[in-house]
Motif scaffolding. Structure first.
Motif, mmCIF file in Angstrom:
data_model
loop_
_atom_site.group_PDB
_atom_site.id
_atom_site.type_symbol
_atom_site.label_atom_id
_atom_site.label_comp_id
_atom_site.label_asym_id
_atom_site.label_seq_id
_atom_site.Cartn_x
_atom_site.Cartn_y
_atom_site.Cartn_z
ATOM 1 N N ILE A 71 0.811 -1.223 0.000
ATOM 2 C CA ILE A 71 0.000 0.000 0.000
ATOM 3 C C ILE A 71 0.845 1.275 0.000
ATOM 4 N N GLU A 91 1.222 0.385 -4.736
ATOM 5 C CA GLU A 91 0.003 0.911 -4.114
ATOM 6 C C GLU A 91 -0.982 -0.187 -3.706
ATOM 7 N N LYS A 130 -1.593 -2.882 -5.285
ATOM 8 C CA LYS A 130 -2.190 -3.557 -6.449
ATOM 9 C C LYS A 130 -1.393 -4.775 -6.891
ATOM 10 N N THR A 157 -2.798 8.492 3.076
ATOM 11 C CA THR A 157 -1.796 7.454 2.826
ATOM 12 C C THR A 157 -1.031 7.142 4.108
#
Length: 499
Positions: free
Chosen positions: A157, A162, A164, A373
């Motif tokens: 993350i 990110e 993915k 974030t």
């Protein structure tokens, strides 16, 4: 001029000249007494510009002590990183072969570890060559650091993938080979690499989060390199200790540091600091064998330096440590710019010492102050009157709801001496939005309690403390919202209540 006057004047001139020459000759022939310089501030004494025997001894003792104090503080992250390696080896984690998964408890002693997410310790030995870490698309937070606890990579993350999924290529020190495309590439400055994987327990699903760790694939870049698929045993039942607590106040600190220096390639950025170690007898190519005098100095330095780090960590005088002027909470990470404590002009050594005395690992994702974030950390150790909290007293902390957490939030209580989760018969040291506090209203403020005994009816919102022991708290917010940074939301301070 009248000749009668001229002769007496000439005689006086000759007499004056002769007297001057005589005085000059007499001065040149005089031996002055040796000057002395005894400095009561330093205890140093010099006679005629030269040191006395006592001064020589004292000066070298002082030089070695000051050098050792500074070296202790600078290399504390390295010794702590070595303790992480050894602590994991002690419970069966093996570089490149056996990793692990752990639902962290207070019996797992580690600097400000938390039980918010399961951990996956991954030890890599890059001496075999580049290694690939392949992450699935999943809520994983992964950070890699070298043995000096220098940041190497953010993955998952907070990383470039990110969350993915993606392939991350870790290169060993001095790697000169080809670098293929299709990877996020990272460079390590040590062969021994510690990778910490955290799996977010979505909706409180700890078992699912633990299993998700095993979906991480690790393998060498070169398929010809001998390799077996690593295993992921559950390490939760095993107590362990990944801190240098047993070493930090004695000669073992320097012995472990000497082991580390010999086993790893020298990091070029530490060249001057290695020079300090060399002057103390710690070098890469020689065994560490201090004499009695040096042992005394090194042990004294360890005690002094550790005490200094404790003060700067828990009595920080920096104005930028304060989160809000009307609260006692402090930032744990004092440099939000990056994971290396680097400013445009210098390394913030103070901030580095504060962090590593109470925590492990450092990365940009851990420090950045940006909404949406990563995560943020606040340190609380004083009550609303500015007094250190005491394990014998009971305190209330008001948390306004909703907390600006995109994912979840928690508060964890730590033993001030061990900087690890407080260990009591309660069996846990945190109150977490996904677990202990999940049934509380998200619209009303919640009162949390900390003390040796729970107030009546407040058992589910209480953490037990130990009389005679100091403690401190970390508030963690995962996926923090803008209100956590602009002051629109803030927690209360600890307030002492009647026991």
């Amino acid at each position: 001029m009248n000749q009668l006057l001229q002769k007496p004047l000439l005689a006086l001139s000759c007499l004056a000249f002769s007297s001057t020459v005589l005085i000059s000759c007499q001065n040149n022939g005089t031996t002055s007494k040796p000057s002395s310089n005894n400095n009561s501030d330093t205890g140093y004494a010099f006679n005629g510009g030269y040191p006395s025997e006592e001064t020589i001894q004292k000066v070298y003792d002082d030089i070695d002590l000051v050098r050792a104090i500074n070296a202790y503080k600078f290399f504390y992250p390295s010794v702590s990183g070595y303790a992480i390696l050894k602590g994991n080896l002690d419970i069966g984690v093996t570089p490149n072969k056996v990793f692990g998964k752990m639902d962290t408890k207070p019996k797992h002693v580690g600097f400000t570890l938390n039980s918010d997410t399961p951990y996956g310790p991954i030890l890599l030995d890059l001496s075999i060559g580049p290694i690939v870490i392949e992450l699935p698309p999943a809520p994983l937070i992964v950070a890699a650091m070298d043995l000096n606890q220098r940041w190497v990579a953010d993955m998952g993350i907070p990383g470039p993938d990110e969350g993915k999924g993606g392939k991350h290529l870790i290169l060993p020190p001095g790697y000169k080979g080809d670098i293929p495309t299709g990877y996020h590439v990272w460079h390590s400055s040590s062969n021994n690499l510690t990778v910490g994987a955290r799996s977010l327990p979505i909706n409180g699903d700890v078992a699912g989060a633990m299993n998700r760790l095993t979906e991480i694939k690790v393998y060498p870049l070169d398929p010809k390199t001998p390799w077996t698929t690593p295993t992921w045993p559950d390490l939760t039942p095993k107590p362990n200790n990944t801190t240098p607590l047993a070493w930090e106040n004695n000669i073992q600190y320097w012995e472990k540091l000497a082991e580390l220096v010999r086993m790893e390639p020298a990091y070029p950025g530490y060249a001057n600091n290695y020079g300090d170690l060399a002057a103390l007898g710690i070098t890469k190519d020689q065994p560490f064998k201090p004499g009695d005098r040096m042992k005394r100095i090194l042990e004294k330095a360890a005690k002094i330096a550790n005490g200094q780090m404790r003060v700067t960590s828990f009595a920080d005088r920096r104005p930028d440590a304060v989160v809000w002027k009307d609260r006692q909470w402090q930032w744990v990470g004092l440099r939000p710019e990056n994971g290396d404590f680097a400013t445009p002009n210098y390394t913030d050594i103070e901030a580095r010492e504060v962090w590593f005395y109470q925590a492990i690992g450092a990365s940009p994702a851990m420090f950045r102050r940006k909404a949406g974030t990563g995560s943020l950390y606040w340190l609380g150790m004083k009550d609303n009157k500015g007094q250190y909290v005491d394990g014998a007293n009971t305190y209330k902390l008001v948390i306004p709801q909703p907390v600006p957490a995109g994912l979840f939030w928690s508060i964890t209580i730590y033993d001030a001496e061990t900087r690890s989760q407080i260990d009591t018969d309660q069996g846990y040291a945190a109150l977490r939005s996904l677990f202990e506090l999940k049934d509380f209203s998200k619209d009303k403020e919640v009162d949390l309690y900390f003390g040796p005994k729970a107030p009546a009816g407040k058992e589910k919102q209480w953490i037990k403390t130990i009389p005679g022991k100091g403690w401190f708290a970390y508030i963690r917010i995962y996926g923090p919202g803008e209100a956590a940074f602009n002051g629109a939301w803030k927690p209360g301070d600890f307030e002492q209540v009647t026991n």
